[in-house]
Design a protein around this motif. Structure first.
Motif, short mmCIF file in Angstrom:
data_model
loop_
_atom_site.label_atom_id
_atom_site.label_comp_id
_atom_site.label_asym_id
_atom_site.label_seq_id
_atom_site.Cartn_x
_atom_site.Cartn_y
_atom_site.Cartn_z
N PRO A 11 0.83 -1.20 0.00
CA PRO A 11 0.00 0.00 0.00
C PRO A 11 0.87 1.26 0.00
N ARG A 12 0.37 2.29 -0.62
CA ARG A 12 1.12 3.55 -0.71
C ARG A 12 1.51 4.06 0.67
N SER A 13 0.60 3.94 1.65
CA SER A 13 0.89 4.44 2.99
C SER A 13 2.09 3.71 3.60
N LEU A 14 2.21 2.42 3.34
CA LEU A 14 3.36 1.66 3.84
C LEU A 14 4.64 2.09 3.13
N ARG A 15 4.57 2.24 1.84
CA ARG A 15 5.74 2.70 1.08
C ARG A 15 6.21 4.05 1.60
N GLU A 16 5.26 4.93 1.91
CA GLU A 16 5.62 6.26 2.41
C GLU A 16 6.25 6.17 3.81
N ARG A 17 5.73 5.26 4.64
CA ARG A 17 6.33 5.07 5.97
C ARG A 17 7.76 4.57 5.86
N ILE A 18 7.98 3.61 4.98
CA ILE A 18 9.33 3.07 4.79
C ILE A 18 10.26 4.16 4.27
N GLN A 25 16.79 7.99 8.82
CA GLN A 25 17.98 7.26 9.23
C GLN A 25 19.12 7.38 8.23
N GLY A 26 18.85 7.94 7.07
CA GLY A 26 19.88 8.10 6.06
C GLY A 26 20.30 6.78 5.44
N VAL A 27 19.34 5.86 5.28
CA VAL A 27 19.62 4.55 4.70
C VAL A 27 18.61 4.29 3.57
N THR A 28 18.79 3.17 2.90
CA THR A 28 17.86 2.82 1.83
C THR A 28 16.62 2.15 2.40
N ALA A 29 15.58 2.08 1.59
CA ALA A 29 14.36 1.38 1.98
C ALA A 29 14.66 -0.09 2.27
N ALA A 30 15.53 -0.69 1.47
CA ALA A 30 15.90 -2.09 1.69
C ALA A 30 16.57 -2.27 3.04
N GLU A 31 17.40 -1.32 3.44
CA GLU A 31 18.07 -1.42 4.74
C GLU A 31 17.05 -1.29 5.88
N ILE A 33 13.87 -2.21 5.76
CA ILE A 33 13.12 -3.48 5.78
C ILE A 33 13.98 -4.58 6.39
N THR A 34 15.25 -4.64 6.01
CA THR A 34 16.16 -5.64 6.56
C THR A 34 16.26 -5.49 8.06
N GLU A 35 16.43 -4.28 8.55
CA GLU A 35 16.55 -4.03 9.98
C GLU A 35 15.29 -4.46 10.72
N LEU A 36 14.14 -4.13 10.16
CA LEU A 36 12.87 -4.50 10.80
C LEU A 36 12.68 -6.01 10.82
N LEU A 37 13.02 -6.68 9.74
CA LEU A 37 12.90 -8.14 9.70
C LEU A 37 13.89 -8.81 10.65
N ASP A 38 15.11 -8.29 10.71
CA ASP A 38 16.10 -8.83 11.64
C ASP A 38 15.60 -8.71 13.08
N GLU A 39 15.02 -7.57 13.42
CA GLU A 39 14.49 -7.35 14.76
C GLU A 39 13.31 -8.29 15.04
N ALA A 40 12.45 -8.49 14.06
CA ALA A 40 11.33 -9.42 14.23
C ALA A 40 11.83 -10.84 14.42
N ASP A 41 12.85 -11.24 13.67
CA ASP A 41 13.44 -12.57 13.82
C ASP A 41 14.04 -12.74 15.21
N ARG A 42 14.75 -11.73 15.67
CA ARG A 42 15.36 -11.77 17.01
C ARG A 42 14.28 -11.90 18.07
N HIS A 43 13.22 -11.12 17.94
CA HIS A 43 12.12 -11.17 18.89
C HIS A 43 11.51 -12.58 18.91
N ALA A 44 11.33 -13.18 17.75
CA ALA A 44 10.75 -14.53 17.66
C ALA A 44 11.67 -15.56 18.32
N ARG A 45 12.99 -15.42 18.13
CA ARG A 45 13.93 -16.36 18.75
C ARG A 45 13.85 -16.27 20.27
#
Length: 77
Positions: A11-18, A25-31, A33-45
């Motif tokens: 959704p456009r709203s999500l793209r805008e949030r990213i 943060q001065g990083v790319t959108a991919a970075e 997303i990677t950071e958020l997924l890494d944190e979610a993985d850590r939380h799950a572990r």
């Protein structure tokens, strides 16, 4: 060689949030997303570890309590 790039529909709203977070943060959108997924993985572990400890049987708890008792036996001074 870098990974191939693909497009995903969000959704456009999500793209805008990213994009906003990436800009802050001065990083790319991919970075972002990677950071958020890494944190979610850590939380799950950690959640899985907490659940495993919560579901241990009595013999495990008795053994760890016995080991805990001898770790402070005064021999290390």
């Amino acid at each position: 060689m870098s990974d191939p790039v693909t497009t995903i529909k969000v959704p456009r709203s999500l793209r805008e949030r990213i994009a906003a977070r990436a800009g802050q943060q001065g990083v790319t959108a991919a970075e972002v997303i990677t950071e958020l997924l890494d944190e979610a993985d850590r939380h799950a572990r950690f959640a899985a570890v907490r659940e495993a400890y919560a579901n241990t049987d009595a013999s495990y708890r008795e053994e760890t309590e016995a080991w805990d008792a001898v770790t402070d036996d005064g021999l290390h001074s």
